[in-house]
Design an enzyme around this catalytic site. Structure first.
Site, short mmCIF file in Angstrom:
data_model
loop_
_atom_site.label_atom_id
_atom_site.label_comp_id
_atom_site.label_asym_id
_atom_site.label_seq_id
_atom_site.Cartn_x
_atom_site.Cartn_y
_atom_site.Cartn_z
N ARG A 153 -3.84 -16.39 -12.19
CA ARG A 153 -3.17 -15.27 -12.83
C ARG A 153 -1.70 -15.59 -13.17
O ARG A 153 -1.19 -15.18 -14.22
CB ARG A 153 -3.24 -14.02 -11.93
CG ARG A 153 -4.65 -13.51 -11.72
CD ARG A 153 -4.68 -12.23 -10.89
NE ARG A 153 -4.04 -11.13 -11.57
CZ ARG A 153 -4.62 -10.35 -12.48
NH1 ARG A 153 -5.86 -10.58 -12.84
NH2 ARG A 153 -3.95 -9.37 -13.04
N CYS A 171 8.81 -15.09 8.01
CA CYS A 171 10.18 -14.55 8.08
C CYS A 171 10.42 -13.40 7.10
O CYS A 171 11.45 -12.74 7.18
CB CYS A 171 11.20 -15.67 7.84
SG CYS A 171 11.28 -16.26 6.12
N GLY A 207 -0.18 2.75 -21.75
CA GLY A 207 -1.13 1.69 -21.42
C GLY A 207 -1.62 1.71 -19.99
O GLY A 207 -1.88 0.65 -19.42
N THR A 208 -1.77 2.88 -19.41
CA THR A 208 -2.30 2.97 -18.05
C THR A 208 -3.48 3.91 -17.99
O THR A 208 -3.50 4.94 -18.67
CB THR A 208 -1.21 3.43 -17.05
OG1 THR A 208 -1.81 3.63 -15.76
CG2 THR A 208 -0.54 4.70 -17.50
N SER A 209 -4.46 3.56 -17.18
CA SER A 209 -5.68 4.35 -17.05
C SER A 209 -5.45 5.61 -16.22
O SER A 209 -6.29 6.50 -16.19
CB SER A 209 -6.78 3.52 -16.40
OG SER A 209 -6.36 3.06 -15.11
N HIS A 230 4.19 -2.36 -8.16
CA HIS A 230 3.14 -3.18 -7.55
C HIS A 230 3.58 -4.61 -7.26
O HIS A 230 2.76 -5.46 -6.95
CB HIS A 230 1.89 -3.20 -8.46
CG HIS A 230 1.20 -1.87 -8.55
ND1 HIS A 230 0.21 -1.61 -9.46
CD2 HIS A 230 1.36 -0.74 -7.83
CE1 HIS A 230 -0.21 -0.36 -9.31
NE2 HIS A 230 0.48 0.19 -8.33
N GLN A 283 3.49 -0.76 -13.49
CA GLN A 283 2.45 -1.20 -12.56
C GLN A 283 2.12 -2.68 -12.79
O GLN A 283 1.38 -3.27 -12.01
CB GLN A 283 1.19 -0.36 -12.77
CG GLN A 283 1.36 1.11 -12.46
CD GLN A 283 0.17 1.93 -12.93
OE1 GLN A 283 0.18 2.46 -14.03
NE2 GLN A 283 -0.85 2.02 -12.11
N CYS A 333 11.84 -22.52 9.01
CA CYS A 333 10.71 -21.58 8.92
C CYS A 333 9.42 -22.30 8.51
O CYS A 333 8.53 -22.51 9.32
CB CYS A 333 11.01 -20.46 7.93
SG CYS A 333 9.66 -19.23 7.83
N ASP A 378 3.43 -8.96 -14.03
CA ASP A 378 3.96 -10.09 -14.79
C ASP A 378 5.45 -9.89 -15.03
O ASP A 378 6.05 -8.93 -14.54
CB ASP A 378 3.20 -10.24 -16.11
CG ASP A 378 3.20 -8.95 -16.92
OD1 ASP A 378 4.30 -8.49 -17.31
OD2 ASP A 378 2.11 -8.39 -17.17
#
Length: 305
Positions: free
Chosen positions: A101, A165, A245-247, A154, A136, A208, A139
């Site tokens: 992705r 850490c 552009g969101t469901s 998100h 949301q 670390c 990218d």
């Protein structure tokens, strides 16, 4: 507070109806309209505009979503890989999935919708007006397009977080580590690389060397309370909202638009189809965001620059 008890909302929670207090669906005599000239009048007077974007915006740039033909990666459901349990059981497989992705996203360019939003923000800033993007998407395309005020609810594919850490770092290396080079092909006949955990991305903090994970919100995890506090503030002050552009089925982001509408603020939805929240909004503009959004956000004749 608009987002009280926000820690109980987890990414991926599906609900049949909104759980927030709203004025209810619009009546038959006040359904969302598609009068662009009327929307433009409202837009010309708005001082604080909140633009909530979802996967549909990036899909127009060629970034695959978790649904439809991209719902599976190899033989697994994408949503089954994007969980803390899956990462704990098989970090190599999950890192292959996210490497795939990341590489896709790194090679994409902003869409016409991304560019229209960024241009609008820059133009209105000179007029003493503000635009915030509440996205949301994981990218970096809003930033690439030039948007400055972006809240990523998100998380980001271009950041890593150390599981030891907790250090969060911007990371756009390609590949992110040598062992993942040429790995992550989504074809169902491709075998897992089974990369040893010590060869996966590791923390560079002194002393670390912990395992890194993508700094995204896995399904079942709560969203960053600091980001949600900022979102809450923007929801309280905005006088126009665009849902693009969101469901509108993934919570808590699905509640943002209806919550803003409950204050009597105009909300305009831009999508290829209606959604479960369309009836709560003032406007609905159907079609590709890259086609409908640029004329909506273009310079209004009343603007003085």
């Amino acid at each position: 507070m608009l987002l009280q008890n926000r820690a109980v909302f987890a990414l991926g929670l599906r609900m049949c109806s909104t759980s927030v207090t709203t004025r209810g669906p619009l009546t038959d005599t006040a359904r969302p309209n598609s009068d662009m000239s009327e929307f433009r009048k409202v837009f010309s007077k708005a001082k604080h505009i909140a633009i909530i974007t979802g996967a549909g915006v990036s899909a127009e740039s060629g970034v695959p979503t978790f649904r439809g033909e991209n719902e599976k990666w190899r033989k697994w459901q994408s949503q089954d890989l994007a969980t803390p349990e899956a990462f704990s059981r098989n970090p190599s497989r999950v890192w292959e999935f996210y490497h795939y992705r990341r590489e896709l996203a790194l090679n994409k360019k902003p869409s016409a919708a991304h560019l229209a939003i960024a241009e609008c923000e820059a133009r209105l800033r000179k007029q003493g007006r503000s635009v915030v993007v509440i996205t949301q998407c994981t990218d970096d395309l809003h930033r690439q397009a030039g948007s400055k005020h972006v809240l990523k609810v998100h998380g980001s594919l271009m950041e890593t977080r150390c599981v030891s850490c907790g250090e969060v770092t911007v990371n756009k290396r390609s590949p992110i580590c040598a062992a993942l080079k040429d790995k992550g092909a989504p074809d169902p006949d491709v075998a897992d690389a089974q990369i040893p955990v010590d060869k996966l991305p590791r923390c560079s903090e002194s002393g670390c060397h912990g395992l890194l994970r993508p700094n995204v919100v896995f399904f079942g995890e709560t969203l960053d309370s600091h980001i949600l506090t900022k979102v809450e503030k923007e929801m309280e002050i905005c006088d126009l909202c665009l849902v693009v552009g969101t469901s509108s089925i993934v919570y808590p982001a699905a509640m943002f638009g209806p919550q803003i509408a409950s204050r009597g603020v105009p909300v305009a939805e831009f999508n290829t189809q209606t959604t479960p929240k369309t009836e709560y909004f003032t406007y609905h503009f159907q079609g590709r965001c890259g086609t409908t959004l640029p004329p909506a956000l273009a310079r209004h004749e009343s603007e003085v620059i």
